[in-house]
Scaffold this active site. Structure first.
Site, mmCIF file in Angstrom:
data_model
loop_
_atom_site.group_PDB
_atom_site.id
_atom_site.type_symbol
_atom_site.label_atom_id
_atom_site.label_comp_id
_atom_site.label_asym_id
_atom_site.label_seq_id
_atom_site.Cartn_x
_atom_site.Cartn_y
_atom_site.Cartn_z
ATOM 1 N N ASP A 186 0.834 -1.200 0.000
ATOM 2 C CA ASP A 186 0.000 0.000 0.000
ATOM 3 C C ASP A 186 0.872 1.256 0.000
ATOM 4 O OD1 ASP A 186 -2.499 1.211 -0.093
ATOM 5 O OD2 ASP A 186 -3.285 0.031 1.571
ATOM 6 N N GLU A 225 -0.717 1.866 -5.273
ATOM 7 C CA GLU A 225 -0.606 3.320 -5.098
ATOM 8 C C GLU A 225 -1.744 4.040 -5.818
ATOM 9 O OE1 GLU A 225 1.216 5.067 -8.435
ATOM 10 O OE2 GLU A 225 -0.337 3.554 -8.511
ATOM 11 N N TRP A 226 -2.811 3.271 -6.138
ATOM 12 C CA TRP A 226 -4.101 3.792 -6.622
ATOM 13 C C TRP A 226 -4.010 4.511 -7.965
ATOM 14 C CZ3 TRP A 226 -2.425 6.486 -1.941
ATOM 15 C CH2 TRP A 226 -2.501 5.670 -0.802
ATOM 16 N N GLY A 227 -2.985 4.212 -8.747
ATOM 17 C CA GLY A 227 -2.838 4.827 -10.050
ATOM 18 C C GLY A 227 -2.244 6.215 -10.025
ATOM 19 N N ASP A 247 -9.632 3.204 -4.060
ATOM 20 C CA ASP A 247 -10.363 2.075 -3.496
ATOM 21 C C ASP A 247 -11.793 2.049 -4.031
ATOM 22 O OD1 ASP A 247 -8.080 1.704 -2.044
ATOM 23 O OD2 ASP A 247 -8.973 2.146 -0.089
#
Length: 666
Positions: A186, A225-227, A247
């Site tokens: 994460d 890293e959520w893009g 998320d």
């Protein structure tokens, strides 16, 4: 004659080949300059023997149902239920512990110390238990000093020092020694500390290799890293999967259709997904409270056409039979797990929000198709065989959800799709023609020049190679000046046995250069030939500036709303390929419209990308004099300050006839 010597005689062949009739023996007859000695070891120009690659991970993850409230008993219960429900037999193998397993202690040597009240026998004991059920074990950490539970506590108090920064190799060795097979990495601590995503995750990838050299084990790496760092440009081959969006579900939120669609759209990065490397739109919400059977099937359809990881997030112990049957439908799972390893792409949207996606499957003439209705009313949607890269000859259609045959249809197939729902199909037809290119050099990682695109768009590229080793070898592929991607080449059995792996590549209209290169530290495969086939539904145009000879471009392949368009060297990338719709839009990435910012009508208004809304500020007229005018303002698409350098931003300006306002659509 040795294979290498034989290759010196072979000249590049650019031939039109019908893949439906391809066979190795037949391909050997393609025009070539024969030496006087026999060519027993020389491969066919293009092999048709596809090799299977690592499929997307399937399993269960703890977060969406339990948040931080996990311990030995919870995980044992879920592992047991994964097996007893039949989920494991259907392919759901991973049991992944998410945030909350560790409360942040280390010993004097920096080793992780866990609470044995929560984990009797420590983490090795729970990994051993998961393995005893025939399953694989996954664990969680953060790349920074603190994990997400420190910044966003849920069911347990904030725990400090739960990240791995300063302990990358040490922690990875620890996870491997405990017996874990997978780690989610994460970025909450990384974000707060402003760590660079690319360099950080690449350092962790190197640490994983170093740890493996010590332990003999290796972890699947899931970058999360959520893009934010645009991982589709660089993560392939460093991570096994990488998140492309935020998320899908935050703590105490109910499942949300808009977020499901958002995460689906943002995961559409087809050039990055291949040979076992996967875009990740996040864990699934199937079976959670608030999800109907129809919504569960839609979710599975979206994730299956993407070839996304299938990580269930519902409670296995309380799962209904209906939910289990949706999660384990064998024909839907076969689409997701197809051994060719490619992502689906959008191939048509004749009417706003009535969309067609096609996924190239293993074999010949095989496609998965998703007809997606994002409107509030039922509507007919048509898939055309030609858009998928098939001929217009009759093709057979099967419904994956009902597991029934629809019949044989010439040219196309039309069916009604309910509101906010999808129909998932498999289609068996006749492969369209492709062009083949054979290496003329002795290089194992050659450069192919003159790879011709009849139009700009996404192409299917089959790579013929040999790998006589016992493990996968790596090489990079780069088209023109685009980003390069690592490609995995599994063993083929011998140095003279040739197989193919497939990628989706974005080509410009006209001549393209496809360059392979050796990956440092890896033995290269012997790459011999390419077969390139159009997927016509992805075709578009580049907008080339008359003054600059550069193309309208979206910087670094970003999809973020509000990103200002610019000019850059023309490369044929997806970020430079626009579809002209019948509605007057110029659409990039399949779902972002060129847009006059904030519906501006004054000189200097930024030209940006935004979700397509059917607004007049997103409609454009291509004029015979080379200008492109915005339908709302009547102003011209303009390279600001008449500049011609890379990175020059695009704006609207009063039409003045200058060359910085003139564009050629190619």
């Amino acid at each position: 004659m040795s294979h290498t010597a034989a290759r010196r005689w072979i000249r590049r062949v650019t031939a039109q080949v019908l893949a439906a009739g391809l066979a190795v023996a037949g391909l050997a007859s393609l025009d070539r300059q024969e030496p006087s000695a026999p060519l027993a070891a020389e491969p066919a120009a293009v092999s048709t023997n596809q090799i299977g690659v690592t499929p997307p991970p399937m399993g269960w993850a703890s977060w969406n149902s339990f948040f931080s409230s996990i311990d030995h008993n919870v995980i044992k219960q879920q592992a047991d239920a994964l097996v007893s429900s039949g989920m494991a037999a259907a392919g759901y193998k991973y049991v992944n512990l998410d945030d909350g397993w560790w409360q942040g202690d280390r010993d004097a040597n920096g080793n992780i110390v866990v609470d044995e009240n929560l984990w009797p026998g420590g983490m090795k004991a729970i990994a051993d238990y998961i393995h005893s059920k025939g399953l694989k074990a996954g664990i969680y950490t953060d790349v920074g000093k603190q994990g997400c539970g420190y910044y966003f506590p849920t069911t347990r108090p904030a725990a400090p020092n739960t990240g791995m920064e300063g302990h990358y190799q040490q922690d990875l060795e620890t996870f491997q020694r405990w017996g874990f097979d997978y780690v989610k990495l994460d970025f909450c601590g990384g974000r707060v500390e402003k760590l660079d995503q690319e360099s950080t995750y690449k350092a962790i990838s190197a640490a994983n290799e170093a740890a493996s050299a010590v332990t003999g084990r290796k972890l699947v790496l899931s970058f999360c890293e959520w893009g934010t760092g645009l991982p589709w440009n660089w993560a392939t081959g460093y991570g096994d999967l990488w998140r492309t969006s935020d998320d899908i579900l935050f703590f105490q939120q109910t499942p949300d259709l808009a977020k499901m669609y958002r995460n689906f759209d943002q995961a559409l990065q087809p050039a990055a997904q291949h040979t076992g490397y996967v875009n990740d739109p996040d864990m699934m919400m199937v079976g959670l409270n608030g999800m109907t059977a129809q919504r569960n099937r839609l979710h599975m359809s979206l994730w299956s056409i993407l070839g996304a990881p299938l990580l269930a997030g519902n409670n296995m112990a309380t799962m209904t039979t209906e939910t289990r049957d949706i999660l384990t439908n064998p024909e839907v799972l076969a689409i997701n797990q197809d051994p060719r390893g490619l992502q689906g792409v959008k191939v048509a949207e004749d009417t706003r929000n009535l969309q067609v996606y096609g996924k190239v499957l293993s074999g010949t003439g095989k496609r998965a198709v998703m007809l997606l209705n994002r409107t509030g009313s039922a509507a007919n949607i048509t898939v055309r065989w030609a858009d998928l890269g098939l001929t217009t000859a009759s093709a057979t259609v099967r419904n994956a959800w009902t597991r029934t045959d629809a019949g044989s249809f010439a040219t196309s197939y039309t069916t009604s799709v309910p509101a906010n729902d999808a129909v998932l199909l498999t289609v068996s037809g006749t492969e369209a023609t492709g062009s083949t290119y054979e290496d003329t050099t002795t290089a194992t990682t050659p450069t192919f020049t003159g790879v011709t695109g009849a139009s700009a768009g996404t192409k299917l590229v089959d790579i013929t190679y040999a790998n006589g080793g016992s493990t996968a070898r790596k090489a990079t592929i780069q088209v023109n000046g685009q980003y390069f991607y690592r490609v995995d080449f599994p063993p083929t059995g011998s140095a003279t046995t040739y197989r193919t792996v497939s990628v989706l590549a974005h080509l410009a209209k006209g001549a393209n250069t496809v360059k392979f290169a050796t990956v440092s530290g890896s033995t290269a495969p012997d790459i011999d030939a390419l077969r390139v086939q159009n997927i016509p539904g992805t075709d578009g145009v580049a907008l080339k500036g008359t003054a600059s000879n550069r193309c309208v471009d979206i910087d670094k392949n970003t999809y973020v709303n509000g990103t200002q368009a610019q000019i850059w060297d023309c490369s044929g990338g997806r970020n430079e390929t626009f579809t002209q719709t019948s509605r007057g839009e110029l659409v990039v990435y399949g779902n972002k419209c060129l847009d006059a910012d904030n519906s501006g009508t004054t000189n200097g208004t930024k030209v940006i990308i935004w979700d397509c809304t059917n607004g007049t500020n997103q409609k454009w007229t291509v004029n015979s004099n080379g200008t492109i005018t915005n339908n709302l303002s009547g102003l011209c698409l303009d390279a600001s300050n008449a500049a011609t350098a890379n990175g020059t931003k695009l704006i609207l300006w009063t039409c003045n006839g200058q060359n910085n306002q003139k564009w050629t659509l190619t």
